[in-house]
Structure formats: C-alpha cells, structure tokens
Design a protein around this motif. Structure first.
Motif, mmCIF file in Angstrom:
data_model
loop_
_atom_site.group_PDB
_atom_site.id
_atom_site.type_symbol
_atom_site.label_atom_id
_atom_site.label_comp_id
_atom_site.label_asym_id
_atom_site.label_seq_id
_atom_site.Cartn_x
_atom_site.Cartn_y
_atom_site.Cartn_z
ATOM 1 N N LEU A 165 0.815 -1.209 0.000
ATOM 2 C CA LEU A 165 0.000 0.000 0.000
ATOM 3 C C LEU A 165 0.854 1.267 0.000
ATOM 4 O O LEU A 165 0.436 2.313 -0.501
ATOM 5 C CB LEU A 165 -0.930 0.002 1.222
ATOM 6 C CG LEU A 165 -2.032 -1.061 1.229
ATOM 7 C CD1 LEU A 165 -2.824 -0.995 2.526
ATOM 8 C CD2 LEU A 165 -2.961 -0.904 0.036
ATOM 9 N N SER A 196 -3.357 -6.197 -6.596
ATOM 10 C CA SER A 196 -3.934 -4.906 -6.206
ATOM 11 C C SER A 196 -3.286 -3.753 -6.970
ATOM 12 O O SER A 196 -3.953 -2.752 -7.279
ATOM 13 C CB SER A 196 -3.790 -4.688 -4.696
ATOM 14 O OG SER A 196 -2.428 -4.632 -4.318
ATOM 15 N N ILE A 197 -2.002 -3.902 -7.322
ATOM 16 C CA ILE A 197 -1.343 -2.876 -8.160
ATOM 17 C C ILE A 197 -1.950 -2.889 -9.553
ATOM 18 O O ILE A 197 -2.248 -1.854 -10.134
ATOM 19 C CB ILE A 197 0.168 -3.142 -8.304
ATOM 20 C CG1 ILE A 197 0.809 -3.388 -6.971
ATOM 21 C CG2 ILE A 197 0.863 -1.997 -9.007
ATOM 22 C CD1 ILE A 197 2.230 -3.869 -7.100
ATOM 23 N N ALA A 199 -4.871 -3.996 -10.332
ATOM 24 C CA ALA A 199 -6.254 -3.510 -10.226
ATOM 25 C C ALA A 199 -6.298 -1.981 -10.223
ATOM 26 O O ALA A 199 -7.180 -1.375 -10.852
ATOM 27 C CB ALA A 199 -6.896 -4.057 -8.961
ATOM 28 N N GLN A 200 -5.342 -1.361 -9.540
ATOM 29 C CA GLN A 200 -5.288 0.110 -9.512
ATOM 30 C C GLN A 200 -5.022 0.675 -10.905
ATOM 31 O O GLN A 200 -5.663 1.650 -11.323
ATOM 32 C CB GLN A 200 -4.202 0.554 -8.538
ATOM 33 C CG GLN A 200 -4.143 2.057 -8.348
ATOM 34 C CD GLN A 200 -3.100 2.458 -7.319
ATOM 35 O OE1 GLN A 200 -2.442 1.621 -6.714
ATOM 36 N NE2 GLN A 200 -2.943 3.752 -7.127
ATOM 37 N N LYS A 201 -4.102 0.050 -11.625
ATOM 38 C CA LYS A 201 -3.786 0.502 -12.988
ATOM 39 C C LYS A 201 -4.988 0.315 -13.912
ATOM 40 O O LYS A 201 -5.305 1.201 -14.726
ATOM 41 C CB LYS A 201 -2.595 -0.295 -13.521
ATOM 42 C CG LYS A 201 -2.059 0.181 -14.858
ATOM 43 C CD LYS A 201 -1.421 1.552 -14.756
ATOM 44 C CE LYS A 201 -0.812 1.996 -16.080
ATOM 45 N NZ LYS A 201 -0.236 3.338 -16.002
ATOM 46 N N SER A 203 -8.119 0.230 -13.008
ATOM 47 C CA SER A 203 -9.161 1.187 -12.610
ATOM 48 C C SER A 203 -8.922 2.546 -13.254
ATOM 49 O O SER A 203 -9.864 3.200 -13.723
ATOM 50 C CB SER A 203 -9.186 1.330 -11.081
ATOM 51 O OG SER A 203 -9.575 0.125 -10.473
ATOM 52 N N GLU A 204 -7.662 2.973 -13.281
ATOM 53 C CA GLU A 204 -7.323 4.252 -13.920
ATOM 54 C C GLU A 204 -7.646 4.211 -15.408
ATOM 55 O O GLU A 204 -8.212 5.165 -15.967
ATOM 56 C CB GLU A 204 -5.840 4.550 -13.701
ATOM 57 C CG GLU A 204 -5.482 4.835 -12.242
ATOM 58 C CD GLU A 204 -3.990 4.884 -12.018
ATOM 59 O OE1 GLU A 204 -3.222 4.727 -12.998
ATOM 60 O OE2 GLU A 204 -3.563 5.077 -10.855
ATOM 61 N N LYS A 389 -14.958 -0.571 -2.872
ATOM 62 C CA LYS A 389 -13.731 -0.884 -3.604
ATOM 63 C C LYS A 389 -14.043 -0.982 -5.095
ATOM 64 O O LYS A 389 -15.183 -1.239 -5.496
ATOM 65 C CB LYS A 389 -13.118 -2.199 -3.120
ATOM 66 C CG LYS A 389 -12.947 -2.297 -1.606
ATOM 67 C CD LYS A 389 -12.037 -1.234 -1.046
ATOM 68 C CE LYS A 389 -10.590 -1.469 -1.378
ATOM 69 N NZ LYS A 389 -9.691 -0.529 -0.687
ATOM 70 N N SER A 390 -13.018 -0.830 -5.915
ATOM 71 C CA SER A 390 -13.225 -0.878 -7.366
ATOM 72 C C SER A 390 -13.585 -2.287 -7.811
ATOM 73 O O SER A 390 -13.289 -3.279 -7.119
ATOM 74 C CB SER A 390 -11.964 -0.425 -8.103
ATOM 75 O OG SER A 390 -10.955 -1.428 -8.046
ATOM 76 N N TRP A 393 -10.448 -4.395 -8.013
ATOM 77 C CA TRP A 393 -9.974 -4.854 -6.699
ATOM 78 C C TRP A 393 -10.801 -6.041 -6.239
ATOM 79 O O TRP A 393 -10.259 -7.030 -5.733
ATOM 80 C CB TRP A 393 -10.069 -3.711 -5.683
ATOM 81 C CG TRP A 393 -9.437 -4.040 -4.352
ATOM 82 C CD1 TRP A 393 -8.185 -3.715 -3.944
ATOM 83 C CD2 TRP A 393 -10.049 -4.757 -3.263
ATOM 84 N NE1 TRP A 393 -7.965 -4.188 -2.676
ATOM 85 C CE2 TRP A 393 -9.085 -4.832 -2.235
ATOM 86 C CE3 TRP A 393 -11.293 -5.350 -3.057
ATOM 87 C CZ2 TRP A 393 -9.343 -5.470 -1.014
ATOM 88 C CZ3 TRP A 393 -11.547 -5.992 -1.851
ATOM 89 C CH2 TRP A 393 -10.585 -6.045 -0.850
ATOM 90 N N ASN A 426 -10.812 -3.708 4.660
ATOM 91 C CA ASN A 426 -11.167 -2.930 3.485
ATOM 92 C C ASN A 426 -12.625 -2.492 3.416
ATOM 93 O O ASN A 426 -12.983 -1.754 2.505
ATOM 94 C CB ASN A 426 -10.807 -3.719 2.217
ATOM 95 C CG ASN A 426 -9.316 -3.669 1.931
ATOM 96 O OD1 ASN A 426 -8.805 -2.682 1.410
ATOM 97 N ND2 ASN A 426 -8.611 -4.733 2.286
#
Length: 471
Positions: A165, A196-197, A199-201, A203-204, A389-390, A393, A426
């Motif tokens: 995180l 999770s990394i 998933a963040q990418k 999501s963007e 959460k997205s 995620w 979460n």
C-alpha cells in the motif's frame, strides 16, 4: 498521526500486551506440555535450536519459516541475557515468540487502518477501536498463545500488504516470501498484493475509457450485471495490447518473481505440501466459499446483519428473481456434488468444527440444502460491504479468496483467518456503536473459548492424555 491519537494507541497497545501476557501465563501453567500440532512444531524448532538443520519430522506439512525465525530470535536473546539449559527453546519460550508476533500484528493492523481509511473516512478513535477489535479476532487471537504458524503467517502477510500500500513493492514481495516460508498457501496473498497494483492501474484505465466515451448517455450501475459485461469487454481489449501487458509486468515484477520461486518449488517438490501429503490432498470443495461467507456473517454480524441490509437484499431478490433462482440452483448443485468431509473433521472432537459439522450441517440430510438461502444472503451481504472498492480490486480479491479456500478439503477455521482480515480491513469503517458491539462479542467469544480450553479438559476412553477444546 496526531499526538493525542498516538498516545491513545500506545496506551491501548500496552494494555493489550499486558492482558495477553497474563493470559499467556495462565495458559502455560495449565498446559505446560506441547498440545495438538505443537507436538510436531516444538520438537522441530528445538532440533533447529541444537543446530540439527537436517532433521525433519515427516508429519510437518509447512516450510520451516517458523523454526528459522524462532532460532533467529531465541539464540541472540539467550546470548544477550545469559540463558542456558532447558530455558532455551523451551515450550514457553517458543510460544512467547508467537505472542511477540501477535503484538506486532496489533501495530500492523493499526498502520493498515490508517493507510486504508484516511482521516476524513474515520476518526482516530474509530481506527484504534477497529484495530483492537480485529486484534482480538477469536481464531487468530487463540493461536497467538500456542506454537502454531498462524500468528507469524499473519504478521508477514499483513506487513507485506502494508508495504504494498505504501508502494514499497520489492520489500512487500520479500515479506510475501517470508509468509510463504511459514505457509505455502500464503503465496495467494502475495498474488493479491501484486494483483492490487494491477487492479489500480486497470481502474485508472477504466475511468479514462469511460470519460473518453462521450457518446455514452448512461454509465452502468456499479455492481450491476451490465457493468460486469462492460468490464470484461474492457479487459479483453486492454489485455490484448502487448504494451499494456508489458506495463503490468513492470509494475508487478517483484511479486511475479516470488510466484516463479513458488512454481519452481511446486515442480521440485512435486506438490505444495511437504511431509505428510495423505491428509492434505487438494480438491474442488466449492462449499468452502459458503462456509467462509457464513463464518464472516457470524463474526461480522454487526455490519452484515442489519435491518437495512436485509431490506436491500429482499429488494434485490425481487428485482432480479431470475438471477437469484439460477444462483440458488447452481448453489444446490455445488452443495450436492462437491461437499466433502475430511477424516479429521469426522474424528477429532477437540475442534469446534467437529460440532458445527455434526450438530448443524449433518443434523439431517437436507440441512445442507436448507442453508443455501443463508449462504446466498451471506455472500450478497459480504459482496455489498465491499462495494466501495473498485470492481477490479474485487475481482482480484475474490479470485484469491477462491484460491485460498476452495482447494481445501478440510473445514478448518484457521484457513479463513487471512481472507477475513483482508476483508475486514477494506470495508468502510463502521460506526462506533457497531465497533463496540463487535469488540464485546469478540471478547465474549474469547472468554468462552479460553474458559473451555483451560477449565474443561476431558479424556478419551483408554487414553490418559488430557484433551482440550480449541478452534
């Protein structure tokens, strides 16, 4: 961290450590000899303490991370304090190492709550109360006082998640490897950190895709079936680009390296389990997901079983009756064809799962089918609590949840510890009333379980050894 919040947390941490030390002392007076799996773990750690690193008990199924860390702590401490003889690597000393891991877990949980739930999302008191509540989570807290792998396993996994995180991915991957050395199945949570990394990418990129599509008059509702279809179409398009694949690999390569080490281990070891494999065979035990959802419903009832949750669930069923009918039919089929009863579950009356299975799930042939609506509500409420959460995620988390639970033939509550903690970290921080209710409930469960363990021993016929009830 504000000074007042830091002071309150320091006081809470000190109080938790003192209470745990008192309980630790009481347990060690009552149960001095190794108990249950300690009969394998403690002699193995003692062999390592004597420098016999080639010695291995074939009944042990996990890697030697716990024993190596134990030697790394006890030996320097013995030299520093001048300990000698039977004190070094005694049963009490080895158990105390897990107590230290337990206090480390309290601190990690607090840092995770601070990182995931910022000041605007929760007050300092809510974060401290959430930490104390999750630190006393009955299954994990109980095994803090015995020489099992669970507490150290949770410590390294939570530490890895915290570093992930904060963006320290190399450190996170290394800590994930340490967790793998405690329990092979922890590789799932290393994958979760890497996922999770990703998933963040994703999501963007997904937000960019939606903003570009100016002709779209409406956006699919979050969590709806149409949103899932749109997401999967997006994923297919995104993952067919070599440039995007390369970007994701560059982002997650530390975790991929650990996964490659894991795969090499599986090939060389010809399986995940070391030692006794006869009692740890993988299978497709789909009802494990249902058991996990029910387990979560029980331990998170202040958040998951509310009047508003039940009302929204009934409205959801009314609006999507066909989908729920199909889901019920699939669930009934999975319960019918994929329910397994491990020999340990049927034979060992020291574990609470023995009584859950015997007195609830096997009370009548049709009980397991009657419980399907409860499973569906539990699963819906569980999923609904993670809607903040997205979608990506959630996709990563549920894939990891599946991998951590479904292959296990044995119904064992300890397997649910890490997926439960990740879930609980979460969800949105509940109200203070709900947190206090949850904390009091956990303390009551702990009081009952420790009372039964310490004060209600029993004996098997034709066996003089004292037996005790435990998770």
């Amino acid at each position: 961290m504000e000074r007042s919040e830091a002071s309150c947390f320091s006081a809470a941490l000190s109080g938790a450590f003192l209470a745990s030390c008192l309980l630790f002392s009481a347990l060690n007076r009552q149960q001095r000899a190794p108990y249950m799996d300690e009969a394998f773990h403690i002699p193995q750690a003692q062999a390592y303490c004597r420098g016999r690193f080639q010695q291995w008990d074939p009944m042990i199924t996990t890697l030697p991370g716990l024993y190596l860390v134990s030697v790394g702590i006890v030996k320097p401490a013995a030299w520093l304090f001048g300990w000698s003889g039977s004190v070094i690597c005694s049963t009490g000393m080895l158990r105390f190492i897990n107590l230290l891991f337990g206090i480390g877990n309290v601190y990690l949980l607090y840092l995770l709550f601070c990182r995931i739930h910022h000041k605007k999302a929760a007050s300092g008191f809510q974060r401290i109360l959430s930490t104390l509540t999750l630190a006393t989570f009955p299954i994990l807290y109980f095994f803090t006082f015995l020489y099992y792998t669970d507490t150290g396993s949770a410590f390294f996994t939570l530490f890895a998640y915290l570093m992930c995180l904060y963006g320290n991915h190399k450190t996170s991957a290394l800590l994930g490897f340490c967790g793998f050395m405690f329990r092979q199945t922890n590789i799932v949570w290393t994958v979760f950190c890497g996922g999770s990394i990703v998933a963040q990418k994703l999501s963007e990129a997904w937000k960019t895709e939606l903003s570009k599509n100016k002709e779209q008059t409406s956006v699919p509702a979050k969590g709806s079936f149409s949103e899932l279809i749109s997401v999967f179409r997006f994923l297919l398009g995104y993952l067919t680009s070599l440039k995007n694949i390369a970007t994701l690999i560059l982002l997650s390569w530390p975790y991929l390296s650990v996964v490659m080490v894991f795969l090499a281990f599986v090939v060389l070891n010809q399986g995940i389990v070391v030692g006794d494999r006869s009692s740890h065979e993988a299978c497709l035990h789909f009802p494990q997901l249902f058991y996990f959802f029910s387990f979560t419903l029980f331990f998170s009832f202040p958040h998951l079983v509310t009047l508003s949750k039940i009302t929204h669930f009934l409205h959801s069923v009314r609006r999507h009756l066909l989908q729920y009918t199909v889901l019920t039919a699939i669930s009934l089929f999975l319960v019918w064809k994929f329910t397994y009863a491990h020999k340990y579950l049927l034979a060992d009356n020291r574990h609470y799962t023995f009584y859950v299975w015997r007195r609830i799930l096997q009370r009548h042939e049709f009980v397991k089918y009657i419980l399907v609506p409860v499973y569906i509500f539990a699963g819906w409420s569980f999923t609904d609590s993670l809607k903040s959460k997205s979608v990506f995620w959630n996709l990563v988390y549920f894939l990891c949840l599946f991998a951590a639970t479904v292959p296990q033939k044995l119904l064992e509550f300890r397997y649910f510890i890490l997926p439960y903690i990740i879930y609980r970290l979460n969800i949105p921080v509940p109200s203070i009333f709900k947190l206090i209710t949850e904390l009091v409930f956990y303390l009551l469960v702990n009081a009952v379980t420790f009372h039964l363990f310490l004060n209600k021993p029993f004996q098997w016929p034709n066996n003089e050894e004292i037996q005790r009830f435990m998770w």
